[in-house]
Design an enzyme around this catalytic site. Structure first.
Site, mmCIF file in Angstrom:
data_model
loop_
_atom_site.group_PDB
_atom_site.id
_atom_site.type_symbol
_atom_site.label_atom_id
_atom_site.label_comp_id
_atom_site.label_asym_id
_atom_site.label_seq_id
_atom_site.Cartn_x
_atom_site.Cartn_y
_atom_site.Cartn_z
ATOM 1 C CG PHE A 1 -1.875 -0.990 1.444
ATOM 2 C CD1 PHE A 1 -3.175 -0.775 1.011
ATOM 3 C CD2 PHE A 1 -1.569 -2.204 2.049
ATOM 4 C CE1 PHE A 1 -4.137 -1.752 1.167
ATOM 5 C CE2 PHE A 1 -2.527 -3.185 2.210
ATOM 6 C CZ PHE A 1 -3.820 -2.955 1.765
ATOM 7 C CB ALA A 2 4.375 1.855 1.083
ATOM 8 C CB ALA A 3 1.779 4.902 -2.705
ATOM 9 C CD GLU A 4 4.455 10.879 -0.360
ATOM 10 O OE1 GLU A 4 3.526 11.710 -0.288
ATOM 11 O OE2 GLU A 4 5.158 10.562 0.609
ATOM 12 C CB THR B 1 -5.118 4.155 -8.193
ATOM 13 O OG1 THR B 1 -6.126 5.099 -8.525
ATOM 14 C CG2 THR B 1 -3.817 4.614 -8.854
ATOM 15 C CG ASP B 2 -10.056 4.618 -10.371
ATOM 16 O OD1 ASP B 2 -9.193 5.276 -9.764
ATOM 17 O OD2 ASP B 2 -11.284 4.858 -10.282
ATOM 18 C CD GLU B 3 -6.673 9.047 -8.947
ATOM 19 O OE1 GLU B 3 -5.902 9.941 -9.323
ATOM 20 O OE2 GLU B 3 -7.254 9.052 -7.851
ATOM 21 C CE1 TYR C 1 -1.310 7.967 -6.015
ATOM 22 C CE2 TYR C 1 -3.308 8.514 -7.243
ATOM 23 C CZ TYR C 1 -2.627 7.686 -6.355
ATOM 24 O OH TYR C 1 -3.258 6.591 -5.811
ATOM 25 C CB SER C 2 -2.502 8.761 -12.280
ATOM 26 O OG SER C 2 -2.433 9.950 -13.005
ATOM 27 C CE LYS D 1 -0.535 3.351 -6.727
ATOM 28 N NZ LYS D 1 -0.039 2.541 -5.562
ATOM 29 N N PRO E 1 -5.306 21.536 -11.947
ATOM 30 C CG PRO E 1 -3.159 22.443 -11.923
ATOM 31 C CD PRO E 1 -4.263 21.989 -11.025
HETATM 32 P P1 NAD Z 1 -2.254 7.104 2.442
HETATM 33 O O1 NAD Z 1 -1.598 8.291 1.835
HETATM 34 O O2 NAD Z 1 -3.355 7.318 3.419
HETATM 35 O O3 NAD Z 1 -1.145 6.187 3.161
HETATM 36 C C1 NAD Z 1 0.069 5.862 2.568
HETATM 37 C C2 NAD Z 1 0.912 5.173 3.623
HETATM 38 O O4 NAD Z 1 2.154 4.779 3.011
HETATM 39 C C3 NAD Z 1 1.284 6.058 4.810
HETATM 40 O O5 NAD Z 1 1.139 5.337 6.010
HETATM 41 C C4 NAD Z 1 2.741 6.414 4.565
HETATM 42 O O6 NAD Z 1 3.470 6.657 5.762
HETATM 43 C C5 NAD Z 1 3.241 5.170 3.844
HETATM 44 N N1 NAD Z 1 4.394 5.425 2.983
HETATM 45 C C6 NAD Z 1 4.521 6.369 2.027
HETATM 46 N N2 NAD Z 1 5.728 6.290 1.452
HETATM 47 C C7 NAD Z 1 6.387 5.271 2.051
HETATM 48 C C8 NAD Z 1 7.666 4.686 1.893
HETATM 49 N N3 NAD Z 1 8.527 5.167 0.993
HETATM 50 N N4 NAD Z 1 8.000 3.642 2.660
HETATM 51 C C9 NAD Z 1 7.129 3.143 3.575
HETATM 52 N N5 NAD Z 1 5.916 3.664 3.797
HETATM 53 C C10 NAD Z 1 5.530 4.719 3.034
HETATM 54 O O7 NAD Z 1 -2.756 6.208 1.222
HETATM 55 P P2 NAD Z 1 -4.074 5.337 1.044
HETATM 56 O O8 NAD Z 1 -5.183 6.223 0.618
HETATM 57 O O9 NAD Z 1 -4.245 4.435 2.216
HETATM 58 O O10 NAD Z 1 -3.678 4.476 -0.231
HETATM 59 C C11 NAD Z 1 -2.963 3.246 -0.082
HETATM 60 C C12 NAD Z 1 -2.689 2.652 -1.452
HETATM 61 O O11 NAD Z 1 -3.905 2.446 -2.145
HETATM 62 C C13 NAD Z 1 -1.837 3.558 -2.348
HETATM 63 O O12 NAD Z 1 -0.912 2.771 -3.048
HETATM 64 C C14 NAD Z 1 -2.849 4.196 -3.293
HETATM 65 O O13 NAD Z 1 -2.265 4.510 -4.535
HETATM 66 C C15 NAD Z 1 -3.871 3.088 -3.413
HETATM 67 N N6 NAD Z 1 -5.245 3.526 -3.697
HETATM 68 C C16 NAD Z 1 -5.859 4.462 -2.905
HETATM 69 C C17 NAD Z 1 -7.180 4.847 -3.170
HETATM 70 C C18 NAD Z 1 -7.896 5.845 -2.297
HETATM 71 O O14 NAD Z 1 -9.014 6.226 -2.623
HETATM 72 N N7 NAD Z 1 -7.348 6.274 -1.173
HETATM 73 C C19 NAD Z 1 -7.857 4.287 -4.251
HETATM 74 C C20 NAD Z 1 -7.199 3.333 -5.042
HETATM 75 C C21 NAD Z 1 -5.901 2.957 -4.752
HETATM 76 P P1 TYD Z 2 -9.528 13.293 -3.933
HETATM 77 O O1 TYD Z 2 -10.156 12.810 -2.672
HETATM 78 O O2 TYD Z 2 -8.316 14.156 -3.868
HETATM 79 O O3 TYD Z 2 -9.271 11.999 -4.818
HETATM 80 P P2 TYD Z 2 -8.796 11.877 -6.370
HETATM 81 O O4 TYD Z 2 -8.316 13.176 -6.848
HETATM 82 O O5 TYD Z 2 -7.702 10.883 -6.241
HETATM 83 O O6 TYD Z 2 -9.987 11.376 -7.095
HETATM 84 O O7 TYD Z 2 -10.619 14.086 -4.762
HETATM 85 C C1 TYD Z 2 -11.850 13.488 -5.140
HETATM 86 C C2 TYD Z 2 -12.569 14.457 -6.064
HETATM 87 O O8 TYD Z 2 -12.937 15.625 -5.309
HETATM 88 C C3 TYD Z 2 -11.688 14.961 -7.195
HETATM 89 O O9 TYD Z 2 -12.507 15.140 -8.355
HETATM 90 C C4 TYD Z 2 -11.188 16.302 -6.709
HETATM 91 C C5 TYD Z 2 -12.325 16.795 -5.842
HETATM 92 N N1 TYD Z 2 -11.955 17.628 -4.675
HETATM 93 C C6 TYD Z 2 -12.660 18.820 -4.438
HETATM 94 O O10 TYD Z 2 -13.569 19.199 -5.207
HETATM 95 N N2 TYD Z 2 -12.331 19.544 -3.337
HETATM 96 C C7 TYD Z 2 -11.331 19.166 -2.467
HETATM 97 O O11 TYD Z 2 -11.048 19.887 -1.479
HETATM 98 C C8 TYD Z 2 -10.634 17.953 -2.728
HETATM 99 C C9 TYD Z 2 -9.524 17.499 -1.812
HETATM 100 C C10 TYD Z 2 -10.982 17.219 -3.848
#
Ligand code: NAD
Ligand code: TYD
Length: 341
Positions: A81-84, A125-127, A150-151, A154, A274
């Site tokens: 799961f680890a990611a920015e 991610t779907d992105e 980001y995408s 990924k 953007p």
């Molecule tokens: P998040 O940003 O909440 O958490 C990321 C975690 O990874 C944090 O705990 C951070 O400390 C850790 N991390 C970051 N860089 C690291 C590194 N170099 N080494 C070790 N740990 C590190 O993210 P999330 O929303 O829980 O997403 C988790 C995964 O799921 C990601 O890979 C993301 O791309 C994917 N994902 C997220 C969503 C969503 O809606 N949140 C949807 C689809 C896929």
């Molecule tokens: P986000 O939760 O950042 O997820 P992602 O960009 O990965 O889909 O944003 C979800 C949607 O909401 C996206 O279309 C951007 C929009 N958004 C806002 O309109 N206002 C906000 O403050 C944020 C954070 C996102």
């Protein structure tokens, strides 16, 4: 006893996944490797800190020596799961995204191969598929057309996983999920921003015209999908995980305001992101058919549940917004484990 190494277990989905495994799978040992970036919060997992099947290791997935050592201790499955993860941050400063989401994945793959990890699950991610028009849905065969750093990072991570499967025969599975929501989501993403701002009668920032569409999936449903991919997914395959809950952002904002009994006048349209992807939607027929997975929580149930969770965790929210959660790590973890900072 099988050992699952969860990388990034202190973030939003990782936390939910670690709790899900420890609650439902007593036969598994869980090791959580997390760097504790701004998005990682050790306090999320305070309730399992002393659990006999759980261990936390602070560290970076790019640290080859550490990853090698951990995997050398015997890991059956690695779930990454680890990611920015925040698109807006990636637009301002993409460097960390390339490091963690690309170099980090490469480091995990190299070490996993060397240490004979049986299965590698990459949380995608779907992105990576880019943006859709008003109709249609992405399948696993759709081309990768990422539109933001980001995408793009990924997608690069996913392609490395694919390459290790094709080149080295590594048993690897990639899951690609739509937008998640639920407990423990960091208050920079749309739903926790909307909920926490509305709770404090502050404006809800909606980007652009608010007609961008996301498909929302409750995080618990995502955790069950990952578990099914981990147990029954076919090596080398990609599985899309969709919620079937498409909603324009403006409607999402209205839904949350209604739930909190707050006025729509809190909605404020702000400058658009953007390259803002217009619409995401996934075809999840493959995971439904092959792995018998279905989402269980509708938006009508999930949004009230999530709003309630944030109402009941205002202290958690406040700490994250102020950065105080880092203090928990410094005090509590180091004390408990007798470690030096
Ligand atoms: P998040 O940003 O909440 O958490 C990321 C975690 O990874 C944090 O705990 C951070 O400390 C850790 N991390 C970051 N860089 C690291 C590194 N170099 N080494 C070790 N740990 C590190 O993210 P999330 O929303 O829980 O997403 C988790 C995964 O799921 C990601 O890979 C993301 O791309 C994917 N994902 C997220 C969503 C969503 O809606 N949140 C949807 C689809 C896929
Ligand atoms: P986000 O939760 O950042 O997820 P992602 O960009 O990965 O889909 O944003 C979800 C949607 O909401 C996206 O279309 C951007 C929009 N958004 C806002 O309109 N206002 C906000 O403050 C944020 C954070 C996102």
């Amino acid at each position: 006893m099988r050992t699952v190494l969860v990388a990034g277990g202190c973030g939003f989905i990782g936390t939910n996944f670690v709790l899900h495994l420890l609650r439902t799978r007593p036969e598994l040992r869980v090791v959580n490797l997390d760097k504790l970036t701004y998005a990682g919060n050790l306090e999320n997992l305070a309730e399992v800190e002393g659990h006999p099947n759980y261990r936390f290791v602070k560290g970076d997935i790019c640290d080859e020596a550490l990853v090698d050592k951990l995997l050398g201790e015997g890991v059956d499955v690695l779930v990454n799961f680890a990611a920015e993860t925040h698109v807006d941050r990636s637009i301002k400063d993409p460097a960390e995204f390339i490091r963690s989401n690309v170099v980090g994945v490469q480091t995990l793959l190299v070490c996993a191969r060397k240490r004979n990890v049986r299965r590698f699950i990459q949380i995608g991610t779907d992105e990576v598929y880019g943006s859709l028009g008003p109709s249609g849905r992405f399948t696993e065969d759709s081309p990768l057309q990422p539109n933001n750093p980001y995408s793009a990072s990924k997608a690069a991570g996913d392609l490395l996983v694919r390459a290790f499967h094709k080149t080295h025969g590594m048993d690897a599975v990639i899951t690609r999920c739509t937008n998640n929501y639920g407990p423990f989501q960091f208050p920079e993403k749309a739903i926790p921003v909307f909920v926490s701002n509305a709770m404090q009668d502050r404006p809800i920032p909606v980007y652009g015209d608010g007609l961008h569409v996301r498909d929302w999936l409750y995080v618990e449903d995502h955790c069950r999908a990952i578990e099914s991919a981990m147990e029954r997914g076919r090596a080398g395959e990609v599985y899309n995980i969709g919620g079937g809950n498409e909603l324009p952002n403006i409607e999402l904002a209205r839904l949350i305001l209604r739930e909190l009994k707050k006025p729509e006048s809190l909605i404020q349209f702000v400058t658009d992101r953007p390259g803002h992807d217009r619409r995401y939607a996934l075809d999840s027929a493959k995971i439904q058919k092959e792995l018998n997975w279905r989402p269980r929580v509708t938006l009508a149930e999930g949004i009230p549940r999530t709003v309630r969770w944030y109402l009941e965790h205002q202290e958690w929210l406040g700490k994250l917004r102020s950065g105080d959660y880092l203090e928990y790590y410094r005090r509590h973890y180091h004390q408990t484990h007798g470690l030096k900072e």
